[in-house]
Design an enzyme around this catalytic site. Structure first.
Site, mmCIF file in Angstrom:
data_model
loop_
_atom_site.group_PDB
_atom_site.id
_atom_site.type_symbol
_atom_site.label_atom_id
_atom_site.label_comp_id
_atom_site.label_asym_id
_atom_site.label_seq_id
_atom_site.Cartn_x
_atom_site.Cartn_y
_atom_site.Cartn_z
ATOM 1 N N ARG A 299 0.874 -1.180 0.000
ATOM 2 C CA ARG A 299 0.000 0.000 0.000
ATOM 3 C C ARG A 299 0.911 1.229 0.000
ATOM 4 O O ARG A 299 1.549 1.518 1.010
ATOM 5 C CB ARG A 299 -0.865 0.033 1.252
ATOM 6 C CG ARG A 299 -1.902 -1.064 1.379
ATOM 7 C CD ARG A 299 -2.605 -0.921 2.722
ATOM 8 N NE ARG A 299 -3.848 -1.654 2.797
ATOM 9 C CZ ARG A 299 -3.997 -2.800 3.468
ATOM 10 N NH1 ARG A 299 -2.979 -3.344 4.096
ATOM 11 N NH2 ARG A 299 -5.166 -3.396 3.508
ATOM 12 N N ARG A 335 0.888 -1.364 -5.225
ATOM 13 C CA ARG A 335 -0.421 -0.807 -5.531
ATOM 14 C C ARG A 335 -0.297 0.699 -5.696
ATOM 15 O O ARG A 335 0.324 1.375 -4.871
ATOM 16 C CB ARG A 335 -1.412 -1.121 -4.407
ATOM 17 C CG ARG A 335 -2.811 -0.629 -4.740
ATOM 18 C CD ARG A 335 -3.815 -1.032 -3.700
ATOM 19 N NE ARG A 335 -3.698 -0.228 -2.512
ATOM 20 C CZ ARG A 335 -4.450 -0.387 -1.423
ATOM 21 N NH1 ARG A 335 -5.348 -1.359 -1.398
ATOM 22 N NH2 ARG A 335 -4.304 0.382 -0.381
ATOM 23 N N GLU A 436 -12.614 -4.716 -5.653
ATOM 24 C CA GLU A 436 -13.085 -4.339 -4.322
ATOM 25 C C GLU A 436 -14.376 -3.513 -4.374
ATOM 26 O O GLU A 436 -14.864 -3.050 -3.354
ATOM 27 C CB GLU A 436 -11.988 -3.598 -3.555
ATOM 28 C CG GLU A 436 -11.334 -2.457 -4.308
ATOM 29 C CD GLU A 436 -10.143 -1.860 -3.554
ATOM 30 O OE1 GLU A 436 -9.948 -2.153 -2.371
ATOM 31 O OE2 GLU A 436 -9.418 -1.057 -4.171
ATOM 32 N N ASN A 459 -11.800 -5.846 2.294
ATOM 33 C CA ASN A 459 -12.163 -4.765 3.223
ATOM 34 C C ASN A 459 -13.155 -3.817 2.559
ATOM 35 O O ASN A 459 -14.171 -3.446 3.128
ATOM 36 C CB ASN A 459 -10.921 -3.977 3.657
ATOM 37 C CG ASN A 459 -9.832 -4.888 4.185
ATOM 38 O OD1 ASN A 459 -10.119 -5.998 4.599
ATOM 39 N ND2 ASN A 459 -8.591 -4.437 4.159
ATOM 40 N N ASP A 460 -12.836 -3.426 1.328
ATOM 41 C CA ASP A 460 -13.750 -2.530 0.617
ATOM 42 C C ASP A 460 -14.903 -3.279 -0.019
ATOM 43 O O ASP A 460 -16.021 -2.769 -0.062
ATOM 44 C CB ASP A 460 -12.986 -1.728 -0.446
ATOM 45 C CG ASP A 460 -12.266 -0.560 0.188
ATOM 46 O OD1 ASP A 460 -12.903 0.163 0.977
ATOM 47 O OD2 ASP A 460 -11.060 -0.384 -0.057
ATOM 48 N N ARG A 470 -16.641 1.292 6.636
ATOM 49 C CA ARG A 470 -15.736 0.392 7.350
ATOM 50 C C ARG A 470 -15.071 1.027 8.565
ATOM 51 O O ARG A 470 -14.511 0.326 9.398
ATOM 52 C CB ARG A 470 -14.686 -0.212 6.395
ATOM 53 C CG ARG A 470 -13.715 0.774 5.831
ATOM 54 C CD ARG A 470 -12.921 0.152 4.689
ATOM 55 N NE ARG A 470 -11.549 -0.155 5.070
ATOM 56 C CZ ARG A 470 -10.577 -0.442 4.208
ATOM 57 N NH1 ARG A 470 -10.840 -0.494 2.912
ATOM 58 N NH2 ARG A 470 -9.361 -0.691 4.608
#
Ligand code: PEP
Ligand code: MG
Length: 577
Positions: A299, A335, A436, A459-460, A470
């Site tokens: 990330r 990413r 996502e 997560n998304d 979230r």
């Protein structure tokens, strides 16, 4: 009589030992007015305290550096950098001059101002950096008072330390002194000290208010770093129970350690790729602590957040090259920036994510495609880093194929620029998409045919599928990776990848949660990218599973709609070899 108290468990592990309560002397920081003739010498006294604090931190660094990972030593570097920051130095000296006051009070005022700046930050991680400011202020105040930091560290060995708060430097020193665990009155799960305790494997509880009044020196304690529970003066039954838990944990840890370096192959000989997630190149050290493997998700936002701006190409490149080199031939999946929603810098705030619904706003690739001038340096730098080892590009938050086409066109432009300048890069660099957003999962075939790999961001995907924010505590009860709609979307993506003959990984938290490993194997997932500390636990489940046996069971689970039944059936997968 046993007494039960509790705080926030931030670093798992059980410790049973005697308490060592750290009582620190109160430092006098009240304001004192000085005559003009003493201002110069007061500034000198402050500067001396700064350099004393500096040499004390350097001494600690030297003491621990030999057998401590670089990323942990870097916590002390953060404090050293802060010590040298003009915000401390100049701000305090200005206060001494303007208020004709003593250095202690001038520093206290400056510290409070800096704490306020951090307090107002949007990002919860950066907000907790105010702890570092408080630690530095305390260190300099101790030096101003002519005192040394705690000197009784040789008494710590094997004890549970009870303190008001601990600095990262204290924490590292404590690991050095082999403490059994620590409990602090203040601090939260995102503080540097909590992160360090997790990295160092020291059981830790924070935020246990009045701990130093409730617990006395040499009392026997049981502390559970997962639940945050502390039992003071435990009875024989509790001691027996927790000793057996420690034995089980040790046996499990020893067993897991033996898996380091072993391939993740199931009992029916299916080869599973198991990679780690990182936020910065230094995190690769953490991955290596558990296993020698690649990175399935880097990330890159942290680089932007730390600079509070878009990095230039040189900074991007330097950072990514460092990561590629650290991986020594193992793959690195970079990413592209995913700022917006809960991860902001001033620039993205200026671009309007203060919309009512920032998670659905100008986030990640949407923002990059709005302003390709800002995005290009990152693409160029990733390409350039690919000349030094296997690199893959991962695009977050794609919703429609048009966006993907735009990214691919930009990437072609970036390649052209490098070719024109004779700069090396991997011409066949694999490009993949985070799946996502439910729309991307539903239209997976359209993405898959243009890409080299896919990565499921649960997560998304869960956030957008179940319409829950979230980061909003009030709706966190709705967060359910086992919701039939979520399972169907995950399955669609895995099938979409198979049809297009490209690999599909999962890099969201669901992949790190061992409760779901068998479910995902049964669904056909062959690539997990997980948090460093979950690498061996997930591998343990993989190598003790037979995918063929799981498949029919998982197919049945996929037909269910009752949440309790799905939960139960997923739990029961534990019994399937
Ligand atoms: C995800 O959404 O699952 C993911 C891995 O990305 P992030 O958590 O960074 O949004
Ligand atoms: Mg995501």
């Amino acid at each position: 009589m046993s007494i039960y108290i509790s705080g926030i468990g931030v670093s798992k592990g059980i410790a049973i030992s005697e308490a060592f309560v750290l009582v620190r002397e109160q430092l006098d920081t009240t304001q004192k007015t000085l005559p003009p003739s003493e201002i110069k010498s007061e500034i000198k006294r402050f500067k001396n305290a700064l350099s004393l604090a500096n040499s004390q931190l350097h001494a600690i660094k030297k003491k621990i550096a030999k057998d401590t990972a670089d990323d942990i030593v870097s916590f002390i570097d953060t404090h050293l950098l802060m010590l040298m920051d003009p915000a401390f130095d100049e701000g305090t000296i200005t206060n001494i001059k303007e208020h004709s006051c003593n250095a202690e009070w001038a520093l206290q005022m400056q510290g409070e101002r800096l704490v306020q700046v951090f307090d107002e930050m949007e990002d919860p991680y950066l907000r907790t950096r105010k702890d570092d400011v408080l630690h530095i202020v305390k260190l300099i105040q101790t030096c101003l008072a002519g005192k040394k930091q705690e000197d009784d560290q040789h008494y710590y060995k094997g004890k549970i330390i009870i303190a008001d708060d601990l600095t990262p430097a204290d924490t590292v020193m404590m690991q050095h002194q082999k403490v059994a665990g620590f409990i602090t009155e203040y601090g939260g799960p995102l503080s540097h000290t909590a992160i360090l305790a997790r990295n160092l494997g020291i059981p830790a509880i924070v935020g246990l208010r009045h701990a130093r009044q409730l617990i006395h020196r040499n009392e026997t304690l049981i502390m559970d770093g997962s639940s945050g529970v502390v039992i003071n003066s435990p009875d024989k039954k509790s001691l027996k129970y927790y000793r057996s838990v420690i034995r089980e944990e040790n046996a499990k840890r020893n067993l897991l350690r033996k898996l380091t370096g072993k391939p993740a192959v199931t009992l029916d000989n299916k080869h599973i790729t198991l990679h780690g997630n990182i936020d910065r190149p230094a995190d690769i050290q953490l991955i290596k602590k558990y296993d020698d493997t690649g990175v399935g998700l880097y990330r890159t936002e942290m680089l932007f957040i730390e600079l509070n701006k878009w990095p230039d190409q040189k900074t991007h490149f330097k950072t990514y090259k460092r990561a590629v080199k650290a991986l020594n031939g193992k793959p690195l999946t970079i990413r592209t920036m995913d700022l917006g929603a809960d991860k902001e810098i001033q620039d993205t705030i200026d671009h309007g994510p203060m919309a009512h619904n920032p998670a659905m706003g100008l986030r990640a690739i949407r923002r990059c495609l709005q302003d390709t001038q800002d995005f290009m340096p990152q693409l160029l730098a990733i390409l350039r880093a690919s000349a030094f080892g296997p690199v893959r590009i991962l695009i977050p938050m794609l919703t429609n194929v048009k966006e993907l086409d735009q990214v691919l066109a930009l990437l072609d432009q970036a390649k052209q620029i490098l070719q024109n300048d004779n700069i090396a890069f991997d011409e066949n660099i694999p490009v993949g998409a985070m799946i996502e957003v439910p729309a991307a999962a539903l239209a997976v075939d359209a993405f898959a045919e243009k890409l080299d790999f896919l990565s499921i961001g649960t997560n998304d995907l869960i956030q957008y599928t179940l319409a829950l924010d979230r980061i909003d505590d009030e709706v966190s009860y709705l967060f359910d990776p086992l919701h039939p709609a979520v399972l169907k979307l995950i399955h669609m993506v895995i099938e979409g990848g198979k049809k297009a003959n490209i690999p599909v990984s999962m890099c969201g938290e669901m992949a790190s949660d061992t409760r779901y490993t068998r479910l995902l194997l049964g669904m056909g997932l062959t690539y997990f990218s997980v948090q460093a500390n979950a690498l061996l636990e997930v591998k343990h489940i993989i190598i003790n599973s037979t995918v063929e046996n799981l498949q029919s069971e998982v197919q049945e689970i996929m037909q269910l709609y009752d949440a309790d039944e799905i939960n139960l059936r997923v739990q029961q997968l534990v019994n399937f070899l």
